[in-house]
Design an enzyme around this catalytic site. Structure first.
Site, PDB file in Angstrom:
ATOM      1  N   GLU A   1      13.847   4.005   8.709  1.00 16.15           N
ATOM      2  CA  GLU A   1      12.520   4.473   8.319  1.00 16.15           C
ATOM      3  C   GLU A   1      12.372   4.510   6.802  1.00 16.15           C
ATOM      4  O   GLU A   1      13.120   5.236   6.133  1.00 16.15           O
ATOM      5  CB  GLU A   1      12.287   5.887   8.869  1.00 16.15           C
ATOM      6  CG  GLU A   1      10.967   6.507   8.449  1.00 16.15           C
ATOM      7  CD  GLU A   1      10.879   7.986   8.781  1.00 16.15           C
ATOM      8  OE1 GLU A   1       9.751   8.474   8.954  1.00 16.15           O
ATOM      9  OE2 GLU A   1      11.931   8.663   8.844  1.00 16.15           O
TER      10      GLU A   1
ATOM     11  N   ASP B   1       6.396   5.401  10.201  1.00 16.71           N
ATOM     12  CA  ASP B   1       5.766   6.692   9.953  1.00 16.71           C
ATOM     13  C   ASP B   1       4.478   6.451   9.166  1.00 16.71           C
ATOM     14  O   ASP B   1       4.515   5.991   8.016  1.00 16.71           O
ATOM     15  CB  ASP B   1       6.721   7.599   9.182  1.00 16.71           C
ATOM     16  CG  ASP B   1       6.210   9.012   9.046  1.00 16.71           C
ATOM     17  OD1 ASP B   1       5.065   9.188   8.589  1.00 16.71           O
ATOM     18  OD2 ASP B   1       6.957   9.954   9.377  1.00 16.71           O
TER      19      ASP B   1
ATOM     20  N   GLN C   1       5.368   7.579  13.964  1.00 20.80           N
ATOM     21  CA  GLN C   1       5.155   8.995  13.678  1.00 20.80           C
ATOM     22  C   GLN C   1       3.847   9.178  12.922  1.00 20.80           C
ATOM     23  O   GLN C   1       3.383   8.266  12.234  1.00 20.80           O
ATOM     24  CB  GLN C   1       6.326   9.580  12.872  1.00 20.80           C
ATOM     25  CG  GLN C   1       7.610   9.671  13.693  1.00 20.80           C
ATOM     26  CD  GLN C   1       8.784  10.195  12.898  1.00 20.80           C
ATOM     27  OE1 GLN C   1       8.973   9.838  11.739  1.00 20.80           O
ATOM     28  NE2 GLN C   1       9.607  11.022  13.528  1.00 20.80           N
TER      29      GLN C   1
ATOM     30  N   GLU D   1       5.168  14.430  13.617  1.00 17.86           N
ATOM     31  CA  GLU D   1       6.032  14.974  12.574  1.00 17.86           C
ATOM     32  C   GLU D   1       5.163  15.575  11.468  1.00 17.86           C
ATOM     33  O   GLU D   1       5.142  15.103  10.337  1.00 17.86           O
ATOM     34  CB  GLU D   1       6.972  13.904  12.025  1.00 17.86           C
ATOM     35  CG  GLU D   1       8.124  14.509  11.238  1.00 17.86           C
ATOM     36  CD  GLU D   1       9.048  13.474  10.628  1.00 17.86           C
ATOM     37  OE1 GLU D   1      10.259  13.682  10.668  1.00 17.86           O
ATOM     38  OE2 GLU D   1       8.541  12.446  10.115  1.00 17.86           O
TER      39      GLU D   1
END
Length: 267
Positions: A141, A176, A202, A238
């Protein structure tokens, strides 16, 4: 709309960690994720998942001394043995909990340091091979420098190149949306280009990392785009609740079009 997984590290902080599983299920979530489960035995995590009918979508490999500032091991000099042991430990938790994917954090290192880059790639291939033997995906990530200054992997295109160069089919991107917007912007184009490499998504609102729908992006349009692009994985929530977790879950009902996560419409 996408399937959402509550991030128990950030959400439901009103409860002790073992009690967050029940709290998430009570709010309609069918899956959870978290950073690190290692303060608790694998059997306890598995028990909490089973008791509450939850899937474990994702967790991280051990990342070193988190309280002391460590943010991963993969790119660090002299951490080979510790890193290898961290992979083995994570795989024990994955076997106990039924998790299908784990996230490998890179650590704090200069992205331009060729030695750090070589260490990172070696660690990635080692972890991918071990995870592959266990039937797991290994995720990487990119993380923005505002939230994590000095993080080695801070570019989505570089992450894509690393995945291609590793040549392991179980190495996937953790996309993300919060980090993408801060690092590069252009979220929709990024999703279109990188979704074939993506194993997990996310979400958090930018810039304050609160609930979806409270920031500068149209998060609900992004959810529609994920559907249109054919993404069928989990979307990890998240984010840091602006107040109490339950009080901020109105976005979930809006995203679900009024349906319950536990009672999806019949196809």
């Amino acid at each position: 709309m996408p399937r959402f997984a509550a991030n128990l590290t950030m959400m439901f902080g009103e409860h002790a960690f073992p009690d967050r599983f029940a709290a998430a299920a009570d709010c309609g979530f069918t899956a959870v994720e978290f950073l690190f489960p290692y303060d608790y035995p694998p059997a306890l995590i598995a028990e909490k998942l089973a008791q509450n009918g939850l899937t474990l979508a994702l967790f991280n490999l051990p990342a070193g001394d988190w309280a002391g500032g460590a943010r991963g091991l993969a790119a660090l000099h002299g951490a080979d043995a510790v890193f290898s042991a961290s992979v083995d430990k994570a795989l024990l938790y994955a076997a106990a909990t039924g998790a299908a994917r784990v996230h490998m954090m890179a650590g704090l290192a200069d992205p331009a340091d060729a030695a750090a880059a070589a260490r990172y790639r070696e660690a990635l291939c080692l972890a991918a091979d071990k995870a592959g033997e266990a039937g797991l995906d290994l995720l990487i990530e990119p993380i923005n420098g505002r939230n994590m200054p000095g993080y080695f992997l801070n570019d989505f295109n570089r992450a894509a190149d690393i995945i291609a160069g590793c040549g392991r089919p179980n190495v996937r991107l953790q996309f993300d949306i919060y980090h993408r917007q801060i690092l590069h912007g252009d979220v929709l184009t990024g999703l279109e280009a990188l979704l074939p490499l993506t194993g997990h998504v996310q979400i958090a609102a930018v810039p304050h990392r609160h609930e979806p729908g409270t920031g500068e992006l149209d998060d609900f349009r992004l959810f529609e785009a994920l559907d249109a692009l054919g993404y069928r994985g989990w979307v990890g929530c998240e984010y840091i609740p602006a107040t109490q977790t339950r009080a901020g879950l109105g976005w979930l009902a809006k995203a679900a079009g009024g349906r319950s996560e536990r009672n999806p419409p019949t196809p």
